[in-house]
Design a protein around this motif. Structure first.
Motif, PDB file in Angstrom:
ATOM      1  N   ALA A 167     -76.660-101.036 -31.798  1.00 13.94           N
ATOM      2  CA  ALA A 167     -76.343-102.746 -31.808  1.00 13.94           C
ATOM      3  C   ALA A 167     -75.084-102.301 -31.522  1.00 13.94           C
ATOM      4  CB  ALA A 167     -77.025-102.983 -33.439  1.00 13.94           C
ATOM      5  N   THR A 168     -73.807-102.173 -33.494  1.00  9.72           N
ATOM      6  CA  THR A 168     -73.101-101.436 -33.316  1.00  9.72           C
ATOM      7  C   THR A 168     -71.710-101.612 -32.176  1.00  9.72           C
ATOM      8  OG1 THR A 168     -73.512-101.219 -35.717  1.00  9.72           O
ATOM      9  CG2 THR A 168     -70.531-100.410 -34.634  1.00  9.72           C
ATOM     10  N   GLU A 169     -72.995-100.351 -30.976  1.00  7.16           N
ATOM     11  CA  GLU A 169     -71.849-100.112 -30.269  1.00  7.16           C
ATOM     12  C   GLU A 169     -71.890-101.414 -28.935  1.00  7.16           C
ATOM     13  OE1 GLU A 169     -72.303 -95.444 -29.894  1.00  7.16           O
ATOM     14  OE2 GLU A 169     -74.227 -96.351 -28.893  1.00  7.16           O
ATOM     15  N   ALA A 170     -73.112-101.653 -29.375  1.00  9.46           N
ATOM     16  CA  ALA A 170     -72.744-103.078 -28.291  1.00  9.46           C
ATOM     17  C   ALA A 170     -72.126-104.360 -28.653  1.00  9.46           C
ATOM     18  CB  ALA A 170     -74.180-103.837 -28.486  1.00  9.46           C
ATOM     19  N   VAL A 171     -72.394-104.602 -29.341  1.00  8.17           N
ATOM     20  CA  VAL A 171     -71.148-105.584 -29.913  1.00  8.17           C
ATOM     21  C   VAL A 171     -69.777-105.243 -30.032  1.00  8.17           C
ATOM     22  CG1 VAL A 171     -70.589-106.305 -32.636  1.00  8.17           C
ATOM     23  CG2 VAL A 171     -73.125-106.581 -32.247  1.00  8.17           C
ATOM     24  N   ASN A 172     -69.379-103.957 -29.879  1.00 10.00           N
ATOM     25  CA  ASN A 172     -68.427-103.473 -29.896  1.00 10.00           C
ATOM     26  C   ASN A 172     -67.788-103.899 -28.269  1.00 10.00           C
ATOM     27  OD1 ASN A 172     -66.455-102.888 -31.780  1.00 10.00           O
ATOM     28  ND2 ASN A 172     -65.678-100.284 -30.490  1.00 10.00           N
ATOM     29  N   LEU A 173     -68.487-103.876 -27.458  1.00 14.15           N
ATOM     30  CA  LEU A 173     -68.819-104.004 -26.173  1.00 14.15           C
ATOM     31  C   LEU A 173     -68.877-105.868 -26.005  1.00 14.15           C
ATOM     32  CD1 LEU A 173     -68.519-101.622 -23.691  1.00 14.15           C
ATOM     33  CD2 LEU A 173     -70.367-102.284 -23.377  1.00 14.15           C
ATOM     34  N   ILE A 174     -69.063-106.090 -26.550  1.00  9.48           N
ATOM     35  CA  ILE A 174     -69.397-107.864 -26.374  1.00  9.48           C
ATOM     36  C   ILE A 174     -68.256-108.261 -26.654  1.00  9.48           C
ATOM     37  CG2 ILE A 174     -71.403-109.652 -26.510  1.00  9.48           C
ATOM     38  CD1 ILE A 174     -73.202-107.439 -26.481  1.00  9.48           C
ATOM     39  N   ARG A 175     -67.899-107.853 -27.823  1.00  9.07           N
ATOM     40  CA  ARG A 175     -67.153-108.879 -28.422  1.00  9.07           C
ATOM     41  C   ARG A 175     -65.743-108.258 -28.085  1.00  9.07           C
ATOM     42  NH1 ARG A 175     -67.859-108.762 -35.393  1.00  9.07           N
ATOM     43  NH2 ARG A 175     -68.859-110.381 -35.142  1.00  9.07           N
ATOM     44  N   GLY A 176     -64.721-109.438 -27.945  1.00  2.00           N
ATOM     45  CA  GLY A 176     -63.516-109.610 -27.547  1.00  2.00           C
ATOM     46  C   GLY A 176     -62.762-110.679 -27.576  1.00  2.00           C
ATOM     47  N   GLU A 177     -61.666-110.518 -27.224  1.00  2.00           N
ATOM     48  CA  GLU A 177     -60.325-111.978 -27.154  1.00  2.00           C
ATOM     49  C   GLU A 177     -61.030-113.438 -27.006  1.00  2.00           C
ATOM     50  OE1 GLU A 177     -56.611-111.191 -26.142  1.00  2.00           O
ATOM     51  OE2 GLU A 177     -56.030-109.251 -27.502  1.00  2.00           O
ATOM     52  N   LYS A 178     -60.801-114.163 -27.431  1.00  2.00           N
ATOM     53  CA  LYS A 178     -60.664-115.218 -27.007  1.00  2.00           C
ATOM     54  C   LYS A 178     -60.485-115.957 -25.914  1.00  2.00           C
ATOM     55  CE  LYS A 178     -59.751-120.125 -28.588  1.00  2.00           C
ATOM     56  NZ  LYS A 178     -58.651-121.255 -29.342  1.00  2.00           N
ATOM     57  N   GLY A 179     -61.271-116.658 -24.908  1.00  2.00           N
ATOM     58  CA  GLY A 179     -60.706-116.932 -23.310  1.00  2.00           C
ATOM     59  C   GLY A 179     -60.875-116.145 -22.929  1.00  2.00           C
ATOM     60  N   THR A 180     -61.459-115.069 -22.811  1.00  2.00           N
ATOM     61  CA  THR A 180     -61.292-113.740 -22.190  1.00  2.00           C
ATOM     62  C   THR A 180     -63.491-113.464 -21.947  1.00  2.00           C
ATOM     63  OG1 THR A 180     -62.203-112.030 -23.437  1.00  2.00           O
ATOM     64  CG2 THR A 180     -60.046-112.075 -22.745  1.00  2.00           C
ATOM     65  N   ASP A 181     -63.806-113.543 -20.740  1.00  2.00           N
ATOM     66  CA  ASP A 181     -64.948-113.882 -20.433  1.00  2.00           C
ATOM     67  C   ASP A 181     -65.718-112.466 -20.161  1.00  2.00           C
ATOM     68  OD1 ASP A 181     -64.727-116.122 -19.465  1.00  2.00           O
ATOM     69  OD2 ASP A 181     -64.387-116.042 -17.123  1.00  2.00           O
ATOM     70  N   VAL A 182     -66.844-111.910 -20.313  1.00  2.00           N
ATOM     71  CA  VAL A 182     -68.264-111.001 -20.603  1.00  2.00           C
ATOM     72  C   VAL A 182     -69.154-111.068 -19.957  1.00  2.00           C
ATOM     73  CG1 VAL A 182     -68.982-111.706 -22.772  1.00  2.00           C
ATOM     74  CG2 VAL A 182     -69.073-109.653 -22.203  1.00  2.00           C
ATOM     75  N   ILE A 183     -69.831-111.394 -18.773  1.00  2.00           N
ATOM     76  CA  ILE A 183     -70.614-110.769 -18.186  1.00  2.00           C
ATOM     77  C   ILE A 183     -72.047-110.339 -18.878  1.00  2.00           C
ATOM     78  CG2 ILE A 183     -72.064-110.908 -15.952  1.00  2.00           C
ATOM     79  CD1 ILE A 183     -69.321-111.023 -14.230  1.00  2.00           C
ATOM     80  N   LEU A 184     -73.172-110.846 -18.909  1.00  2.00           N
ATOM     81  CA  LEU A 184     -74.236-110.161 -18.875  1.00  2.00           C
ATOM     82  C   LEU A 184     -75.573-109.846 -18.823  1.00  2.00           C
ATOM     83  CD1 LEU A 184     -74.261-111.644 -23.157  1.00  2.00           C
ATOM     84  CD2 LEU A 184     -73.194-109.127 -22.261  1.00  2.00           C
ATOM     85  N   THR A 185     -76.276-108.718 -18.395  1.00  2.00           N
ATOM     86  CA  THR A 185     -77.627-108.752 -17.537  1.00  2.00           C
ATOM     87  C   THR A 185     -79.096-109.106 -18.281  1.00  2.00           C
ATOM     88  OG1 THR A 185     -76.142-107.575 -15.532  1.00  2.00           O
ATOM     89  CG2 THR A 185     -78.634-107.409 -16.108  1.00  2.00           C
ATOM     90  N   ILE A 186     -78.745-109.442 -18.325  1.00  2.00           N
ATOM     91  CA  ILE A 186     -79.907-110.257 -18.930  1.00  2.00           C
ATOM     92  C   ILE A 186     -81.372-110.671 -18.359  1.00  2.00           C
ATOM     93  CG2 ILE A 186     -80.976-112.219 -20.611  1.00  2.00           C
ATOM     94  CD1 ILE A 186     -78.328-111.685 -21.640  1.00  2.00           C
ATOM     95  N   GLN A 187     -82.867-109.783 -19.028  1.00  2.00           N
ATOM     96  CA  GLN A 187     -83.868-109.559 -18.734  1.00  2.00           C
ATOM     97  C   GLN A 187     -84.762-110.925 -19.913  1.00  2.00           C
ATOM     98  OE1 GLN A 187     -85.841-107.731 -16.631  1.00  2.00           O
ATOM     99  NE2 GLN A 187     -87.692-109.461 -16.818  1.00  2.00           N
ATOM    100  N   ARG A 188     -85.420-111.727 -19.498  1.00  2.00           N
ATOM    101  CA  ARG A 188     -86.046-113.393 -20.280  1.00  2.00           C
ATOM    102  C   ARG A 188     -87.629-112.469 -20.362  1.00  2.00           C
ATOM    103  NH1 ARG A 188     -83.349-118.257 -20.709  1.00  2.00           N
ATOM    104  NH2 ARG A 188     -81.964-116.987 -22.128  1.00  2.00           N
ATOM    105  N   PRO A 189     -88.441-112.222 -21.717  1.00  2.00           N
ATOM    106  CA  PRO A 189     -89.698-111.959 -21.809  1.00  2.00           C
ATOM    107  C   PRO A 189     -90.431-113.317 -20.971  1.00  2.00           C
ATOM    108  CG  PRO A 189     -88.484-112.175 -23.641  1.00  2.00           C
ATOM    109  CD  PRO A 189     -87.711-112.425 -22.824  1.00  2.00           C
ATOM    110  N   GLY A 190     -91.029-112.549 -20.160  1.00  2.00           N
ATOM    111  CA  GLY A 190     -92.096-112.999 -19.162  1.00  2.00           C
ATOM    112  C   GLY A 190     -91.673-113.558 -17.986  1.00  2.00           C
ATOM    113  N   ALA A 191     -90.169-112.931 -17.473  1.00  2.00           N
ATOM    114  CA  ALA A 191     -89.870-112.736 -16.700  1.00  2.00           C
ATOM    115  C   ALA A 191     -89.897-111.697 -15.734  1.00  2.00           C
ATOM    116  CB  ALA A 191     -88.103-114.007 -16.231  1.00  2.00           C
ATOM    117  N   GLU A 192     -89.911-111.805 -14.185  1.00  2.00           N
ATOM    118  CA  GLU A 192     -89.479-111.430 -13.224  1.00  2.00           C
ATOM    119  C   GLU A 192     -88.489-110.132 -13.472  1.00  2.00           C
ATOM    120  OE1 GLU A 192     -92.000-112.190  -9.736  1.00  2.00           O
ATOM    121  OE2 GLU A 192     -93.961-112.106 -11.523  1.00  2.00           O
ATOM    122  N   GLU A 193     -87.149-111.293 -13.070  1.00  2.00           N
ATOM    123  CA  GLU A 193     -85.972-111.364 -11.878  1.00  2.00           C
ATOM    124  C   GLU A 193     -85.222-111.270 -13.443  1.00  2.00           C
ATOM    125  OE1 GLU A 193     -85.400-113.516  -9.555  1.00  2.00           O
ATOM    126  OE2 GLU A 193     -86.836-113.561  -8.056  1.00  2.00           O
TER     127      GLU A 193
END
Length: 519
Positions: free
Chosen positions: A200-226
């Protein structure tokens, strides 16, 4: 729950665990002196007197001889030399041997700091506990920011589960919540980089960043196929944790989003403001509250529990149990109902169990997340740290809710449409397109009062007319295409509809109204 300690506070305790160590130099001297005294008292003929000058010369001779032998062994011997009086830990022999092999045989230069970090990481991962982790300096800084007044990022609590990174809860008003991130979403990748196996700590370090910058998360939602890609613009995340409003003339609602440094003070101020507005009953909303500081859980729970009643209990590995009790002289004495859900975790579960078992306050909603452990963080001198699970916490009655959760007195689900997935504003949906996202848009349009025709995932003329009507009402460019600002407008109105049709809050108001009538 998080508790932070300095590593130096625990040195003595750690040393006491080393029962099989050789005597230290000081202990050897003490034992030698004691034996000499015994010999003198027992048999005078065995006592040998050495003049001070001769004794000093003999001592120097012994020191130089020992140093010479050690130097010779280090220079020419294959065997390891262990200095007399230095504690040894035989269980680490294999680790030392592995390091020696790497140092001697590895084809490239070694990064000693990286090897040490890796060894500690390996020990923490071997525990198989998603809440225990080693953090280097940068990661430790992020951890401490998470319990301070603000930080820059997307604003979501995450945890590692079964090798994946799962969203526990987005913070209220955060970019993560606005983008549609939901509890139990699995984050598969960050900016296209897989994070499978990350802590979790490694993921947080990757996701966090400076205000105004974008991050793209690839999500798998429970029950969704795609899977879906969500683009989130990072921002300053102020840790305002308490939000209050009057539901009607006599009932107030207070939402606590996390347990941070100032949460108790914020809660006291908010309750006072609502009482001045005529509040006679309180709905306390801790849904999607991922927890936080143990000290805040104690002080907030005390506000609702009579003095000396048990709030919770902590059980350590040796079976010792410590009870935490309310110290509040004047707890809140108006009718209260607490609303919980699957995103209520850790400290918020302590609060729910405490008010339920020790104050008889009703719980409404869904069974909570089920985190029944306490974490302690130990800071190293170089500002890295380890965070580890140090104890279990139990409810006032002694129940361990880990992986079971706290159950509500009144189980109430939100409407099915409340769990519709996020629509990416960058995706353009228009006539003749057929997809899952079109079907989601049709359902949202239907909920907010725009008829899209048959909900079948096909963007037909009826769907286009519904989008045109939305654009006209919102004074947007009337294109009949769902994208960008139109998509954001759709989701904002849909979110408002969910709040207006919040069945869990409605049930809480019903219960509290009945309780107020009894008084």
């Amino acid at each position: 729950m998080k508790v932070v300690k300095k590593m130096t506070e625990n040195h003595n305790e750690n040393n006491n665990l080393q029962n099989n160590e050789p005597l230290t130099e000081a202990e050897v001297k003490d034992e030698t002196a004691e034996q000499a005294t015994e010999q003198k008292e027992g048999n005078g003929s065995r006592w040998v007197r050495i003049k001070p000058f001769h004794f000093v010369m003999l001592l120097f001779f012994v020191v130089f001889l020992t140093a010479g032998i050690t130097t010779f062994a280090l220079a020419f011997g294959d065997e390891k030399v262990v200095e007399v009086g230095v504690p040894t830990r035989t269980e680490f022999n294999k680790l030392f041997e592995a390091y020696d092999i790497l140092k001697k045989e590895y084809y490239d230069e070694l990064d000693q700091e990286a090897l040490v970090d890796g060894a500690i990481n390996g020990m923490m991962e071997a525990l198989g506990d998603p809440y225990s982790d080693y953090m280097n300096q940068a990661e430790a800084e992020s951890f401490h920011m998470g319990i301070s007044s603000s930080f820059q990022g997307i604003g979501a609590e995450i945890q590692e589960k079964d090798g994946y990174i799962m969203v526990v809860s987005p913070i209220k008003g955060s970019p993560a919540e606005k983008a549609g991130l939901k509890p139990q979403d699995i984050i598969l990748a960050v900016d296209g980089e897989s994070i499978s196996g990350y802590s979790a700590t490694e993921a947080v370090n990757l996701i966090r960043g400076e205000k105004g910058t974008d991050v793209i998360l690839t999500i798998q939602r429970p029950g969704a196929e795609e899977t879906m890609d969500i683009t989130i613009t990072r921002d300053e995340i102020p840790i305002q944790t308490v939000y209050g409003e009057m539901i009607n003339d006599s009932i107030g609602k207070v939402q606590i989003t996390s347990f941070s440094q100032n949460t108790t003070d914020e809660l006291r101020e908010t309750i006072q403001e609502l009482e001045e507005q005529g509040m006679e009953g309180l709905v306390l909303d801790i849904r999607q509250n991922p927890g936080g500081l143990l000290t805040q859980a104690v002080s907030i729970s005390s506000l609702f529990v009579p003095k000396d009643e048990i709030l919770f209990q902590v059980e350590t590995k040796d079976g010792k149990v410590e009870q935490f009790v309310s110290a509040e002289e004047n707890p809140i004495d108006i009718p209260v109902v607490v609303v919980i859900d699957e995103g209520s975790a850790s400290a918020s579960e302590i609060l729910a169990a405490a008010v339920s078992e020790s104050a008889g306050i009703p719980l409404v909603g869904k069974t909570t997340f089920g985190k029944g452990t306490v974490q302690t963080a130990y800071d190293f001198d170089d500002k890295s740290n380890i965070k580890l699970t140090s104890a279990k916490w139990l409810t006032p009655s002694g129940e361990w809710i880990h992986e079971k959760g706290v159950k509500p007195d009144y189980e109430v689900s939100l409407p099915e449409f409340a769990f519709l997935p996020y629509i990416n504003p960058e995706t353009e949906l228009k006539e003749s397109i057929q997809s899952k996202e079109v079907e989601t848009a049709e359902k949202m349009l239907e909920v907010i009062g725009y008829n899209p025709g048959k909900v079948d995932g096909l963007f037909d003329e009826n769907t286009k007319n519904a989008v045109l009507a939305l654009q006209k009402a919102a004074k947007l460019e009337e294109t009949g295409i769902l994208s960008s600002d139109t998509t954001v407008e759709l989701m904002n109105r849909f979110s408002a509809s969910i709040q207006e049709n919040d069945t869990q809050i409605q049930k809480a108001v019903e219960v509290i109204t009945a309780n107020m009538a009894k008084q």
